[in-house]
Motif scaffolding. Structure first.
Motif, PDB file in Angstrom:
ATOM      1  N   MET A   1       0.812  -1.190   0.000  1.00 57.87           N
ATOM      2  CA  MET A   1       0.000   0.000   0.000  1.00 57.87           C
ATOM      3  C   MET A   1       0.860   1.260   0.000  1.00 57.87           C
ATOM      4  SD  MET A   1      -3.396   1.120   1.712  1.00 57.87           S
ATOM      5  CE  MET A   1      -3.388   1.784   3.345  1.00 57.87           C
ATOM      6  N   THR A   2       2.020   1.217   0.599  1.00 54.88           N
ATOM      7  CA  THR A   2       2.891   2.381   0.630  1.00 54.88           C
ATOM      8  C   THR A   2       3.289   2.805  -0.771  1.00 54.88           C
ATOM      9  OG1 THR A   2       3.708   1.730   2.789  1.00 54.88           O
ATOM     10  CG2 THR A   2       5.013   3.317   1.565  1.00 54.88           C
ATOM     11  N   ASP A   3       3.608   1.829  -1.654  1.00 57.28           N
ATOM     12  CA  ASP A   3       3.969   2.178  -3.022  1.00 57.28           C
ATOM     13  C   ASP A   3       2.824   2.904  -3.725  1.00 57.28           C
ATOM     14  OD1 ASP A   3       6.507   1.142  -2.813  1.00 57.28           O
ATOM     15  OD2 ASP A   3       5.946  -0.820  -3.595  1.00 57.28           O
ATOM     16  N   SER A   4       1.598   2.421  -3.527  1.00 59.33           N
ATOM     17  CA  SER A   4       0.437   3.063  -4.146  1.00 59.33           C
ATOM     18  C   SER A   4       0.253   4.468  -3.604  1.00 59.33           C
ATOM     19  CB  SER A   4      -0.823   2.245  -3.887  1.00 59.33           C
ATOM     20  OG  SER A   4      -0.729   1.000  -4.527  1.00 59.33           O
ATOM     21  N   ARG A   5       0.445   4.621  -2.311  1.00 57.25           N
ATOM     22  CA  ARG A   5       0.293   5.925  -1.690  1.00 57.25           C
ATOM     23  C   ARG A   5       1.376   6.889  -2.196  1.00 57.25           C
ATOM     24  NH1 ARG A   5      -0.282   6.602   4.807  1.00 57.25           N
ATOM     25  NH2 ARG A   5      -0.873   8.768   4.781  1.00 57.25           N
ATOM     26  N   GLU A   6       2.604   6.399  -2.268  1.00 58.18           N
ATOM     27  CA  GLU A   6       3.697   7.229  -2.772  1.00 58.18           C
ATOM     28  C   GLU A   6       3.502   7.560  -4.246  1.00 58.18           C
ATOM     29  OE1 GLU A   6       7.310   5.179  -1.822  1.00 58.18           O
ATOM     30  OE2 GLU A   6       7.024   5.460   0.335  1.00 58.18           O
ATOM     31  N   SER A   7       3.016   6.598  -5.003  1.00 56.72           N
ATOM     32  CA  SER A   7       2.749   6.821  -6.418  1.00 56.72           C
ATOM     33  C   SER A   7       1.655   7.871  -6.584  1.00 56.72           C
ATOM     34  CB  SER A   7       2.341   5.501  -7.075  1.00 56.72           C
ATOM     35  OG  SER A   7       1.938   5.725  -8.401  1.00 56.72           O
ATOM     36  N   ARG A   8       0.618   7.774  -5.798  1.00 58.61           N
ATOM     37  CA  ARG A   8      -0.496   8.735  -5.847  1.00 58.61           C
ATOM     38  C   ARG A   8       0.003  10.133  -5.471  1.00 58.61           C
ATOM     39  NH1 ARG A   8      -4.872  10.841  -7.874  1.00 58.61           N
ATOM     40  NH2 ARG A   8      -6.256  11.711  -6.338  1.00 58.61           N
ATOM     41  N   ALA A   9       0.829  10.202  -4.426  1.00 59.63           N
ATOM     42  CA  ALA A   9       1.379  11.494  -4.005  1.00 59.63           C
ATOM     43  C   ALA A   9       2.223  12.103  -5.122  1.00 59.63           C
ATOM     44  CB  ALA A   9       2.196  11.333  -2.732  1.00 59.63           C
ATOM     45  N   ALA A  10       3.027  11.284  -5.786  1.00 58.12           N
ATOM     46  CA  ALA A  10       3.867  11.773  -6.888  1.00 58.12           C
ATOM     47  C   ALA A  10       3.009  12.285  -8.035  1.00 58.12           C
ATOM     48  CB  ALA A  10       4.802  10.660  -7.367  1.00 58.12           C
ATOM     49  N   HIS A  99      -8.458   8.107   3.202  1.00 51.89           N
ATOM     50  CA  HIS A  99      -8.077   7.097   4.190  1.00 51.89           C
ATOM     51  C   HIS A  99      -6.651   7.309   4.666  1.00 51.89           C
ATOM     52  CE1 HIS A  99     -11.771   4.992   3.428  1.00 51.89           C
ATOM     53  NE2 HIS A  99     -11.524   5.062   2.149  1.00 51.89           N
ATOM     54  N   GLY A 100      -6.303   8.533   5.004  1.00 48.01           N
ATOM     55  CA  GLY A 100      -4.992   8.749   5.570  1.00 48.01           C
ATOM     56  C   GLY A 100      -4.142   9.778   4.884  1.00 48.01           C
ATOM     57  N   GLY A 101      -4.492  10.171   3.685  1.00 48.78           N
ATOM     58  CA  GLY A 101      -3.795  11.246   3.005  1.00 48.78           C
ATOM     59  C   GLY A 101      -2.555  10.845   2.246  1.00 48.78           C
ATOM     60  N   ALA A 102      -2.251  11.621   1.261  1.00 45.84           N
ATOM     61  CA  ALA A 102      -1.009  11.448   0.512  1.00 45.84           C
ATOM     62  C   ALA A 102       0.097  12.185   1.264  1.00 45.84           C
ATOM     63  CB  ALA A 102      -1.163  12.028  -0.895  1.00 45.84           C
ATOM     64  N   ASP A 103       1.302  11.744   1.112  1.00 46.40           N
ATOM     65  CA  ASP A 103       2.437  12.357   1.804  1.00 46.40           C
ATOM     66  C   ASP A 103       3.043  13.444   0.947  1.00 46.40           C
ATOM     67  OD1 ASP A 103       2.214  10.671   4.022  1.00 46.40           O
ATOM     68  OD2 ASP A 103       3.335   9.092   2.993  1.00 46.40           O
ATOM     69  N   ILE A 104       2.444  14.646   1.012  1.00 47.51           N
ATOM     70  CA  ILE A 104       2.928  15.783   0.234  1.00 47.51           C
ATOM     71  C   ILE A 104       3.268  16.894   1.212  1.00 47.51           C
ATOM     72  CG2 ILE A 104       2.349  17.540  -1.467  1.00 47.51           C
ATOM     73  CD1 ILE A 104       0.562  15.497  -2.804  1.00 47.51           C
ATOM     74  N   GLY A 105       4.524  17.299   1.173  1.00 40.42           N
ATOM     75  CA  GLY A 105       5.022  18.430   1.950  1.00 40.42           C
ATOM     76  C   GLY A 105       4.544  18.452   3.317  1.00 40.42           C
TER      77      GLY A 105
END
Length: 105
Positions: A1-10, A99-105
């Motif tokens: 799931m982390t890869d998907s979240r990081e991909s989405r954030a990117a 469900h937790g947010g993307a990791d952006i800034g």
């Protein structure tokens, strides 16, 4: 799931980057600027997009950033309305953000 979240954030970061670079671009040198020229403004724009989603708040941020930070003001904040609307069209509230947010800034 982390890869998907990081991909989405990117993807979200890139979408915002493209609008800032191609639609806002207060420096105005077109393709002569590095693509990451406005990257430091991605996180504040993202916070507005997932927070208030206010067109006026986006306009105010872009106007004051151009005038006060970059030193290249536009004539009127109303000139930034199309840019704000374009940013508001971006899908920054996908299933990951709910469900937790993307990791952006």
């Amino acid at each position: 799931m982390t890869d998907s979240r990081e991909s989405r954030a990117a993807k979200i970061q890139d979408s915002i980057r493209q609008v800032l670079y191609h639609d806002w671009n207060p420096i105005g040198f077109g393709d002569a600027l590095p693509e990451d020229e406005y990257d430091s403004y991605i996180a504040p724009v993202y916070r507005i997009l997932v927070g208030s989603r206010s067109e006026q708040e986006l306009i105010d941020f872009l106007f004051s950033t151009g005038r006060d930070t970059i030193g290249v003001p536009c004539e009127s904040p109303d000139q930034l309305r199309p840019v704000a609307r374009r940013l508001l069209e971006l899908d920054v509230i996908g299933k990951f953000e709910r469900h937790g947010g993307a990791d952006i800034g």
